[in-house]
Design a protein around this motif. Structure first.
Motif, PDB file in Angstrom:
ATOM      1  N   GLY A 138       0.803  -1.209   0.000  1.00 19.93           N
ATOM      2  CA  GLY A 138       0.000   0.000   0.000  1.00 19.93           C
ATOM      3  C   GLY A 138       0.837   1.260   0.000  1.00 19.93           C
ATOM      4  N   ALA A 139       2.050   1.173   0.526  1.00 20.19           N
ATOM      5  CA  ALA A 139       2.958   2.318   0.565  1.00 20.19           C
ATOM      6  C   ALA A 139       4.388   1.805   0.504  1.00 20.19           C
ATOM      7  N   VAL A 140       5.287   2.680   0.104  1.00 16.13           N
ATOM      8  CA  VAL A 140       6.696   2.325  -0.033  1.00 16.13           C
ATOM      9  C   VAL A 140       7.539   3.333   0.741  1.00 16.13           C
ATOM     10  N   ILE A 141       8.492   2.827   1.501  1.00 17.10           N
ATOM     11  CA  ILE A 141       9.480   3.681   2.171  1.00 17.10           C
ATOM     12  C   ILE A 141      10.842   3.356   1.578  1.00 17.10           C
ATOM     13  N   ILE A 142      11.485   4.351   0.999  1.00 19.00           N
ATOM     14  CA  ILE A 142      12.833   4.177   0.456  1.00 19.00           C
ATOM     15  C   ILE A 142      13.829   4.635   1.514  1.00 19.00           C
TER      16      ILE A 142
ATOM     17  N   GLY B  37       2.317   8.305  -1.592  1.00 19.50           N
ATOM     18  CA  GLY B  37       2.416   6.897  -1.241  1.00 19.50           C
ATOM     19  C   GLY B  37       3.826   6.361  -1.244  1.00 19.50           C
ATOM     20  N   ILE B  38       4.768   7.167  -1.732  1.00 18.00           N
ATOM     21  CA  ILE B  38       6.176   6.774  -1.710  1.00 18.00           C
ATOM     22  C   ILE B  38       6.928   7.768  -0.840  1.00 18.00           C
ATOM     23  N   PHE B  39       7.636   7.257   0.142  1.00 18.68           N
ATOM     24  CA  PHE B  39       8.328   8.083   1.120  1.00 18.68           C
ATOM     25  C   PHE B  39       9.827   7.776   1.071  1.00 18.68           C
ATOM     26  N   ALA B  40      10.634   8.738   1.475  1.00 19.79           N
ATOM     27  CA  ALA B  40      12.086   8.532   1.494  1.00 19.79           C
ATOM     28  C   ALA B  40      12.637   9.048   2.813  1.00 19.79           C
ATOM     29  N   ILE B  41      13.454   8.229   3.470  1.00 20.07           N
ATOM     30  CA  ILE B  41      14.021   8.601   4.770  1.00 20.07           C
ATOM     31  C   ILE B  41      15.512   8.282   4.784  1.00 20.07           C
ATOM     32  N   GLY B  42      16.237   8.949   5.662  1.00 21.05           N
ATOM     33  CA  GLY B  42      17.669   8.697   5.774  1.00 21.05           C
ATOM     34  C   GLY B  42      18.457   9.475   4.735  1.00 21.05           C
ATOM     35  N   ASP B  43      19.667   9.004   4.469  1.00 20.02           N
ATOM     36  CA  ASP B  43      20.591   9.741   3.609  1.00 20.02           C
ATOM     37  C   ASP B  43      20.120   9.879   2.171  1.00 20.02           C
ATOM     38  N   VAL B  44      19.135   9.102   1.772  1.00 26.14           N
ATOM     39  CA  VAL B  44      18.686   9.148   0.383  1.00 26.14           C
ATOM     40  C   VAL B  44      17.836  10.380   0.084  1.00 26.14           C
ATOM     41  N   ASN B  45      17.326  11.059   1.112  1.00 29.90           N
ATOM     42  CA  ASN B  45      16.408  12.165   0.847  1.00 29.90           C
ATOM     43  C   ASN B  45      17.082  13.531   0.991  1.00 29.90           C
ATOM     44  N   ALA B  46      16.351  14.558   0.571  1.00 32.76           N
ATOM     45  CA  ALA B  46      16.870  15.933   0.642  1.00 32.76           C
ATOM     46  C   ALA B  46      15.731  16.886   0.940  1.00 32.76           C
TER      47      ALA B  46
END
Length: 353
Positions: A113-117, A283-292
């Motif tokens: 249902g959702a994605v966390i990158i 629905g797509i989220f990004a956390i940690g060093d991959v995001n800005a």
């Protein structure tokens, strides 16, 4: 195409931030499947510096990177995450009924249902120094990381580089090995206190600073080096007898297939809303060093907070008809534990402030 695994949240990346995202999602009742290209969880903490202490994890004045990963695994365990290791997330498409379908290099299909990158900086590898024939020595006497400090006890070790990794390991290995630090200039790009300590140990004869020199070549056979040749810009050459070369010239990183998924990028990172960690695709989220985002700090503890924000932002997507009544873990506990307690040795949280 293989039979899809169906889950609430698919997490790409099993480093420390991805592992903590399992916990945060689990506390909201979400099931997680986790994909990582490495064969084990832990990301760079395990692959690059498992014995290196980390000093800015709340509650731990110091904790080795590998030990931190063990703790995070234990914290995530009550939520029974499913790991798909040794495979890279290669494709993503939106499902007609909502949610996303992920495919991996191993043919695994996950519908969520959702994605966390939480992929850190993406796929990573060392920047290899331009020395002819260096590949023949890699993994035996040329290394780009220290997995086990004791492997270098009593050896003659050349450390090349001028950043924190080079300085930190020079200080650590000087206790058990003969260390020579090669850098192209006298100034090091590391913590001031550590640089002062490095220079002090050089003055005391505990280790040697070989500056300003650069790597030129290797001598040896059958994967074992006998000497490292270094040279100045003016052409002065020195021969350093050595058993091992540690080259710390940083990592080359690549978002890989993620870069082609139509997500908004900002300097090779995924642009997100700092209030929710959502990317340009709902629905797509990004956390940690991959995001800005403005004011971003690339710290593990920052990624932990981002994991909590993302999990709570996912709730209205997966449970649109259910109101989210925020509760502290000290009140509700975790599955299998006693509400209001600290079940199974898993730390509870307390209100901020």
């Amino acid at each position: 195409m293989s039979t899809p695994h169906k889950t609430d949240v698919a997490i790409i990346g099993a480093g420390p931030v991805g592992l903590f995202a399992i916990f945060e999602c689990g506390m909201l009742g979400f099931r997680c499947h986790v994909i990582d290209a490495l064969d084990a969880v832990g990301g760079q903490c395990v692959a690059l510096y498992p014995e290196k202490p980390i000093y800015d994890i709340p509650g731990y004045p110091a904790i080795d990177a590998a030990d931190l990963i063990v703790k995070l695994e234990q914290q995530a365990a009550p939520f029974a995450p499913v790991f798909h290791l040794g495979q890279q997330a290669t494709g993503m498409e939106r499902l007609p009924e909502g949610g996303w379908r992920l495919t991996t290099s191993a043919g695994t299909v996950i519908e969520a249902g959702a994605v966390i990158i939480a992929a850190g900086a993406g796929a990573f590898g060392p920047n290899r120094p331009p020395i002819p024939g260096i590949e023949a020595y890699e993994g035996r006497s040329v290394h780009y990381m220290v997995k086990r400090r004791e492997d270098f006890r009593g050896k003659r070790v050349v450390i090349a580089g001028g950043g924190d990794s080079a300085v930190d390991w020079a200080l650590s290995l000087a206790e058990i090995a003969r260390v020579m630090v090669v850098h192209r200039r006298p100034k090091f790009r590391a913590a001031f206190e550590n640089v002062c300590r490095l220079e002090q140990l050089h003055a005391e004869g505990v280790l040697e600073l070989v500056v300003p020199y650069q790597l030129q070549g290797l001598e040896g056979a059958d994967g074992r080096i006998e000497a490292v040749n270094v040279a100045t810009l003016e052409g002065t050459v020195r021969r350093l007898e050595a058993d091992a070369l540690l080259a710390f010239f940083g990592l080359s990183t690549d978002l890989g297939p993620i870069a082609g998924w139509g997500l908004e990028l900002e300097r090779h990172h995924l642009a997100v809303d700092p209030a929710s960690m959502v990317t340009s695709q709902p629905g797509i989220f990004a956390i940690g060093d991959v995001n800005a985002y403005p004011g971003k700090l690339k710290l593990i503890l920052t990624g932990f907070a981002e994991a909590a924000l993302a999990a709570h932002a996912i709730h209205p997507i997966l449970r649109p008809d259910t109101a989210l009544h925020f509760e502290y873990s000290t009140t509700r506990g975790v599955p299998g534990g006693v509400p209001g307690g600290v079940p199974g040795g898993v730390p509870g949280s307390t209100p901020a402030g």
